[in-house]
Design an enzyme around this catalytic site. Structure first.
Site, PDB file in Angstrom:
ATOM      1  N   HIS A 136       0.824  -1.217   0.000  1.00  0.00           N
ATOM      2  CA  HIS A 136       0.000   0.000   0.000  1.00  0.00           C
ATOM      3  C   HIS A 136       0.854   1.262   0.000  1.00  0.00           C
ATOM      4  O   HIS A 136       0.386   2.324   0.405  1.00  0.00           O
ATOM      5  CB  HIS A 136      -0.946   0.032   1.198  1.00  0.00           C
ATOM      6  CG  HIS A 136      -1.644  -1.267   1.444  1.00  0.00           C
ATOM      7  ND1 HIS A 136      -2.760  -1.635   0.732  1.00  0.00           N
ATOM      8  CD2 HIS A 136      -1.369  -2.300   2.282  1.00  0.00           C
ATOM      9  CE1 HIS A 136      -3.151  -2.833   1.157  1.00  0.00           C
ATOM     10  NE2 HIS A 136      -2.322  -3.263   2.075  1.00  0.00           N
ATOM     11  N   SER A 156      14.883  19.394 -17.815  1.00  0.00           N
ATOM     12  CA  SER A 156      13.774  20.325 -17.866  1.00  0.00           C
ATOM     13  C   SER A 156      14.316  21.634 -18.404  1.00  0.00           C
ATOM     14  O   SER A 156      15.464  21.997 -18.168  1.00  0.00           O
ATOM     15  CB  SER A 156      13.200  20.512 -16.465  1.00  0.00           C
ATOM     16  OG  SER A 156      12.571  21.754 -16.355  1.00  0.00           O
TER      17      SER A 156
END
Lengths: 435, 435, 435, 435
Positions: free
Chosen positions: D144, D265
Site C-alpha cells: 500500500h 527540464s
C-alpha cells in the site's frame, strides 16, 4: 497512422511543420503579451515575429534534439538561430515546455474536430438525400435477422441520420472539451508568468484559458474527446453493418458502387464484395482502440508525469486521421449506394403474407377475441405458411374461426402495405424538421 | 454487481420490483392514451390502474417466464391475473416487448444518473470546503514524481473540483442522452400504435420521445452514457492516486481517516494503509470496463438483435452501482482526509532551496545573462546542493558570477514562497466563481 | 454475476462457504507443516482440524468483519470460536492475509478452469458429432457475405472444432498460469514462515509454490488467465455469428432448436429468432470486458497495493460464470441445431453456376489461355448470368472462344460439386486425427 | 507506428519490400510444389525464380494497385513484368489472395516474435545481473505504499526476472500460435490447389500448415498473439512503476541513468525525471490497446470478411514495434539503473524499528501470550513510536508486560535484519536455478 486510410487535410495537422508553426505562434503571442505587461522589452517581442514567414528546418531541430534530448529546447534553439540569440533571449520566459506542448496539442485536436464536424455534416447531407429518395420504398423490417414487419428504406437512412446528428453534437461537445490552452508555468501557479499572457495567447489561438492547470492540461478532457470519437466510430460500424447485410448474396437489397476497373477478386469475377463497409467496420475498431489508453492517461502523478505523451503521439493522429477517412469513405458509400427496390419487394413477399400476422392478431383482439385465442388462431395459420408454403391471406380467409371475427374485406385490408408507412412523414419531420 | 460496493438507493433502481413497476406504468399510461384516441375502451384503460398499489409477485412472474420463456408475456399474464383477463385484454396492444423494455431501461438509467449527479454535487461541496481550508497551505508541486516548484494543497483540491465540475456536466449530458422513450411497435413504424401514445407515456415518465427508433432505442445513446461514466471513473482514479501518493510513508502529507476499531493489518499494527483510495482505483477499472462492451453494442443487425441485452443486464447495474459507491466513498475520503501541513513544509525544504532554481534562472536572464549562461550558472550551484547537501541560497550568494547579476537581497527575494501563491486567488475565482 | 447466466456448479466456487472452506484448509495444512517443523505444538495443529466438518457461520463472520474491517481476522476469530481460543492461538502464525487470500483465489480460478475445460470438451464432442454428420453436406462458401465456392457444412463444424481445440489448450495453459500458491509472509521473504510450509500447503491443494511472491502472487498470471478466457469468448462469438447468419430469413440454412412452449415474440408468432446465439454474442462481450481491468491490475505498487482486489471480486466470478454458461449454452445450440441441407443446396444454385467461375478460369489458363484473357472470358459470361439471369454453363458452352479451349464435357466436369469436397477427408484427418 | 519508438530491425519486417519478398517466396515455392505434382510445367516454376534477386518496385506496384484496386493482382502483374508474362502465367494458380496475405502476415508475426523473444532474453540477462549484484542489499518492503517489512533490492529484480520468464514463455506460445500458413484456396477446400503445395510452402517458410482454414487463417490465433503481447506490456509497466516510485524525490532509492548532455527540464536544472519509465508506462498502454480490436477481429462472417485487415495494418506493426522498443528501452534502464543502497537503509530506519513489529508480535505469541493480547502490546508501543517519535526497541524493553515474555536479548535478536534475508538464497535458486 496508416497512410492508406488517411487524407492530407487531416494528416497536415499532425505534421512536424504544423506543430512547430503552432509552437512559434504561442511563443510569439506570449511575447507580445509579456511586452504589453512590461515584463520583457517590446523590441524582443517584435523581433520574434521575424520568423513568421520562415520555414522551420525540421531536420535541424531533430539534430539539436538528438543532442539535448529535449524537443522544446531544440525548437527554441533553432528559433534563436533565425531570430538572433540576443533578440530571442526572452522567448519562453516563465513558461514551461508543457505550456507550449499541451496548448499545441489542443489546437491540433480542435482543428481535427473541425474537420470531423465538417465530415459528419457532409455525411448528414448524403443520408438526408438518400432518405428522402427512398422515403416510401418498402422494405421488410428485421429483428434478429428474421423478417418482422414492413418498414421503408428511407427510414433506415433516416435513423442513421438521427444517429449521426447525435454524433455531430458529441463531436461539438468534444471540441469544446479540448478547446483550452494553458500557460501557467511549471506547476500551474503562474509563478513566473502572468495569467494575462495565457489569456492573450488563448484568445489569439481560439481557445479558452484552462481554469486550473498543473504543469499540464488535465487529461480527463482528452479522455472525453477520444470517447466521443469512439462512439461516432461505433455509429459508423452500425451503418456499415447494415450495408454489409443488405449486400449479402441472399438479400441483395443494395450494393456498394462498383467501378468498372475494380477487380473484386483475383479468382471469382462475379463477386461484388462490400469491401468498403467491411473496411469501415475494421476502422471503427481501430478508432475505438484509443478509448482505453485515453482513459488510462487521466490519472497522472501529482502535477504531471509524462506517461500520457507517448500514448497521445499514437492516438492523437491515429484516431482523428482514421475517423476522418472513415467518415468520408462512408459518405461516399451512402452517396453511391446502389439500392434495389425490386429485390426489397421480392424479399418482403418471401413468406407469403406472414409479415402481416401482427396486424391480424391485433384485429382479432379488437374484434373481441381473447389475446390467447387470437394468438392461437394466428399461429395455426402461420405454421401452415411456414411449413407448407401456403399463402397466409388465403389460409386466414379459409379459417372459419378467423372469419367469425373478420370479414374477407377486413382481412384484405390488414395486408395493405400503406398501413405501415402512414407515419413515415411524421418520423421524417421529427428527424429532418418540418419542411 | 458486487454487494460490498453498492448502496441501497442505487441497487433499488435495478430490482425486479422497480422494473415491473415501470413496466406497469408504461402499460397503464399507454392504455390511457389509447383510450383518449378511441383505440380501446376507456373502462379497460381504467381497469389496469387497479394494479397501481399491488405488489407484483416476482416469483410468480418468474414461474410464468420459465414456461413461456418470454419475460414481458410473463408479466402481462401476471398483470391480467390481478386486473382480470377480460379487463386486461387491450393491455400492450400494438406494442412490442422492446417498447416496454427499452423505455424502462432508459428510465432506470435516468434515475441512476440523477443519483450520480447528486453524488458529484456532494463531492464538489467536500472538495470546495477542503480547497478553501487549504487555499494557501504550501506544498511542493511535483512533476514526474520529482520536486518542481511550490504550489498549495488548496490548488490540488481545486483542480479536482474543476475536474469533477466537468464530470458533472458529462453526467448531465449523459442523462440527456438516455432520457428518451419509444413506443413505436415491432420495427419502429408505429404501424399499430399511434405516435401520440408514445408522446403521452414519455411525458408521464419524464422522457422525450425517441425521434426515430427501430424495434429498439438506438444504442449509440447508451455507449455515450457509459463512456461518460468511464471518464468520471478515471477522474476518481486521478484523485485516488493523489491521495495514495500523499499517504506514502516517505511523503506522508495526508492520510485517509483511520477509525479507532479498524485494523490495518493482521501483522503490522503501525500500518495505516490508503485502502479506500486503492479500492477506488480498482473500482475505477471496473466502471471503465463497461465502455468497450457498450461500444460493441451499437452495431445491432437491422432493426435489432438482442446481443445488447445480456451486456446491459451486466453493465447497467454494475457501472451505475459501483460508480455511485465510488463517488460517495471518495466524498468521505475527501471530507475526512487528515492533512499534515507541517510534513508538506518538511518535504518542501528537503533540497535546501533547489525548488527556487527556476526563479533564479529567470532572474538571471532578466538581468542580462544569456539563457545558456544562466542555465549553466544555476546548474553548477544546483549540483552542489544535490551532490554535497549544500544550501542553494548560500551557494548562489557565494558565486561571484551570479552576484555580478543579482544582489544578495534580490537573491533572497527569489526564495520567497509567497511569490508562488500570489495568483491562487485568481485561480480560485476561476474555479469557484467570484465570492 | 448475472444469475440468469449462471450455473450452480460454477457459482458454488465463488460462494462465501467455499471461500471460507479453502481458507480453513490453508490454515489447517499450514499448521500441520509448522508442527512438522517444530514451529508450533502438534496438538494445536491437530486441534484446528476440529473445524473440518463444521459449517462456518457466514453471517457471524460478516458481523465480526463489520467491527474489525478485516475479513481474514474476522474468519480467524470465528475459527477460534469453534476450535477454542487457546487451541487456535498458533493459527495463521507467520502468515499474512494475502497468503490466504491469494492462494484461495488461485484455488478458485483453478477449479473454475477445470469446469471450463470440461465445458470445452463437451462442446468439442458436440462439434465433432455434427461435423461427421454433415461432412459432405454441400453448402456454399461465402467471403464478404457473398457466394464464393462450394464447401460443406461439416467443414464449418470442423473449423469450429479446431478453434475450440485451441481454446482448450489456452484454457489448460491458463490453468497452469494460476495454479500456484504462496505462503511467504508480509513481503514475500518467508521472514516468519518456513518455505516448507508453503510447499506442504500447495501440495495438499494441488498447486505449485509461486517461485517468488511479494505480499501477493504476481498479477501477470491473472491477466494471462483472463486474456485466455477472452479469446475463448471471442471464439464463441465466432460460432454464434455463423449460426445467426445461417438462421437469417433469406438464408435459412439452420435454426436453433425451437421448443414447443417457447414463444418467439409476443406479436409475430411465425418468428423463430436466434436468441441463444445473439445472447452468446453479448455474453462474449461481457467475458471479454474482464481483459482490460485484468491487465491494469498487473502494475501494483511495490510489494502490493490492494487496487486489484475489487476488480477481482467482479471479474473473478463474472468472467468464469458467464463463460461457463456460454460454453454450455453453445454446446446445446450445436447439439440441437436444426440443419437444412435442402436450403443449402437451394442457396448454392441461386446464381446458376457462377460459383464455378474460379474453376473455369483456372481450366482456361491451363489450356493455354493467358491469365488476363481467361479472366475476360469468364467475366463476360458471368456478367450475363448476373445481369440477365442466364445459366452459366450454357453461356460458356455457347461462347466460341471458351469452346476453343474447353470441350463441352470438360466444361461439365468443371461444374461437378464433388471436385470441391475431395479433400474434405484429408482436412477431417487433420482436425480429428486419423480414425 | 510512431517512428520515435521504433527500431529498424523490427520496422524492416513491416516494410513493403519485406512484404513483397515474402509474397514472392510463397508464389515461387508454391510453383515448385505444383511442378513436382505435375500441375504446372517445370520451366514455368523455375522461371519465377528469376525474380529472386530483383528489387521489387514498390512505386510501380502501387501504381498498378491504384488502377486495379487489388494489391495481390498488382504484385502479380509486376512480377510478370520481371519474369515475363508467358513464363509467369501459372503463378498463383489455384490460390486466392488470402493464401498469400495471411501466410505472409504470419511470417511477419513469427519474425517479430523472434525479435521480441530475443529482447526478453536480453532483459532477463540484465535483470539477473542486477539481482545478483543486489541480492542482499536491504530495502524496506512496502505494501500500500507503506513500509512493511525488510526485503532486498535483489528480490525486486528477481521477481521481475520471474515475471519476464513467464513473459518469455507467453511470447513463445504466441509465436507458436501464429506460426502457421495456409494455401487452401478461396474457401479453404483445396478445390484448385493440392494440400501438398501448402505443405511445401509452409516447410520452406518455417510454418506449420493450418489444419483447417477458410479463405483465411482463423483470427483467434492472432487474438491470442496480441493478448500475449499485452500481458508482457503490462509486465513492463509493472517494472517501470517500481522504478518511478524508487526515483521519487522523497524515496530516491534508485535513478534512471542520467547522461551528461541530457537536460531534464527547460526550467529546473536540478530535476532528474524518470522519463524513460514514464514513457514505458505509456507505451504499455499503447501495446495493450491492440487487444480489444484483435478480439473483435475473431468473429468474421462465414468463410471471411475483410474487416480484420485494416485493424491488422495498424496493430500488426504498432504492437510489435512499440513492444520491441519498450523491451530494449527497459533493458537499458535496468542495466544502467543507479541504485542507492544508503538511501534504502535511511528509508528503512525512518520509523525507528517499527518494521520489526510483526516479528515481535509473533515472538510474543510463541512465548505464550494470546494473539489478541500480543497484538495490543505491540500496538501500544508502536503508537508511541508513531506519534511521539520514540524508538521501538527501547519502548519494548521498557514495557514490563512485554518483558514478562521476552528478554532484552531476545528483543534485540528480533531486530536483526539478517533474519529477513535468510531465505533469499532459496528464492534465488527457485528463480535462477541452482548454480
Amino acid at each position: 497512422m496508416i497512410p492508406r486510410y488517411s487524407r492530407p487535410e487531416m494528416t497536415a495537422i499532425w505534421s512536424p511543420e504544423t506543430k512547430f508553426r503552432i509552437w512559434f505562434e504561442i511563443e510569439a503571442h506570449a511575447g507580445d503579451a509579456m511586452a504589453d505587461l512590461g515584463a520583457i522589452p517590446r523590441e524582443n517581442a517584435e523581433a520574434v515575429w521575424k520568423a513568421k514567414d520562415s520555414e522551420f528546418d525540421v531536420a535541424r531541430i531533430d539534430e539539436i534534439e538528438r543532442e539535448t534530448r529535449h524537443d522544446v529546447i531544440a525548437f527554441l534553439t533553432h528559433l534563436s538561430e533565425i531570430v538572433g540569440a540576443n533578440e530571442a533571449r526572452f522567448v519562453h520566459q516563465g513558461l514551461t515546455s508543457s505550456d507550449v506542448l499541451d496548448t499545441t496539442f489542443n489546437v491540433q485536436l480542435t482543428r481535427a474536430a473541425d474537420i470531423l464536424i465538417a465530415d459528419v455534416e457532409g455525411l448528414l447531407a448524403a443520408l438526408e438525400r438518400r432518405a428522402r429518395e427512398h422515403e416510401l420504398t418498402p422494405r421488410i423490417g428485421r429483428s434478429h435477422g428474421i423478417h418482422a414487419e414492413p418498414t421503408t428504406m428511407g427510414l433506415t437512412f433516416a435513423r442513421f441520420h438521427a444517429e449521426m446528428q447525435r454524433g455531430l453534437r458529441r463531436l461539438r461537445t468534444a471540441r469544446e472539451e479540448v478547446a483550452t490552452g494553458a500557460l501557467s508555468g511549471a506547476v500551474g501557479t503562474f509563478a513566473n508568468v502572468d495569467p494575462r499572457v495565457e489569456a492573450h495567447v488563448c484568445e489569439k489561438l481560439g481557445l479558452r484559458p484552462e481554469p486550473i492547470s498543473t504543469q499540464v492540461i488535465p487529461r480527463d478532457r482528452h479522455a472525453a474527446f477520444f470517447a466521443a470519437l469512439a462512439v461516432v466510430a461505433s455509429s459508423i460500424e452500425n451503418v456499415a453493418t447494415e450495408v454489409r447485410h443488405m449486400q449479402r448474396t441472399e438479400v441483395l437489397e443494395a450494393e456498394e458502387f462498383f467501378s468498372k476497373g475494380q477487380k473484386g477478386s483475383s479468382a471469382m469475377p462475379h463477386k461484388r464484395n462490400p469491401v468498403l463497409t467491411e473496411n469501415l467496420t475494421g476502422l471503427a475498431r481501430l478508432v475505438r482502440s484509443a478509448v482505453v489508453p485515453a482513459l488510462e492517461n487521466v490519472a497522472l502523478w501529482h502535477e504531471r508525469d509524462i506517461s500520457h505523451s507517448s500514448v497521445e503521439r499514437g492516438i492523437g493522429p491515429d484516431a482523428t486521421v482514421h475517423l476522418d477517412f472513415a467518415l468520408t469513405r462512408l459518405t461516399g458509400v451512402i452517396e453511391n449506394l446502389v439500392v434495389y427496390p425490386e429485390n426489397m419487394m421480392r424479399n418482403m413477399d418471401r413468406f407469403r403474407g406472414l409479415v402481416h400476422s401482427q396486424r391480424v392478431l391485433l384485429a382479432l383482439t379488437q374484434h373481441g377475441v381473447s389475446r390467447e385465442a387470437a394468438y392461437a388462431l394466428v399461429q395455426r395459420n402461420a405454421m401452415k405458411v411456414w411449413e407448407e408454403g401456403a399463402d397466409f391471406l388465403s389460409e386466414l380467409k379459409g379459417d372459419s374461426e378467423v372469419r367469425a371475427a373478420l370479414s374477407e374485406a377486413e382481412l384484405e385490408d390488414l395486408f395493405d402495405l400503406a398501413h405501415h408507412t402512414r407515419h413515415v412523414g411524421t418520423i421524417f419531420e421529427r428527424v429532418f424538421g418540418a419542411a
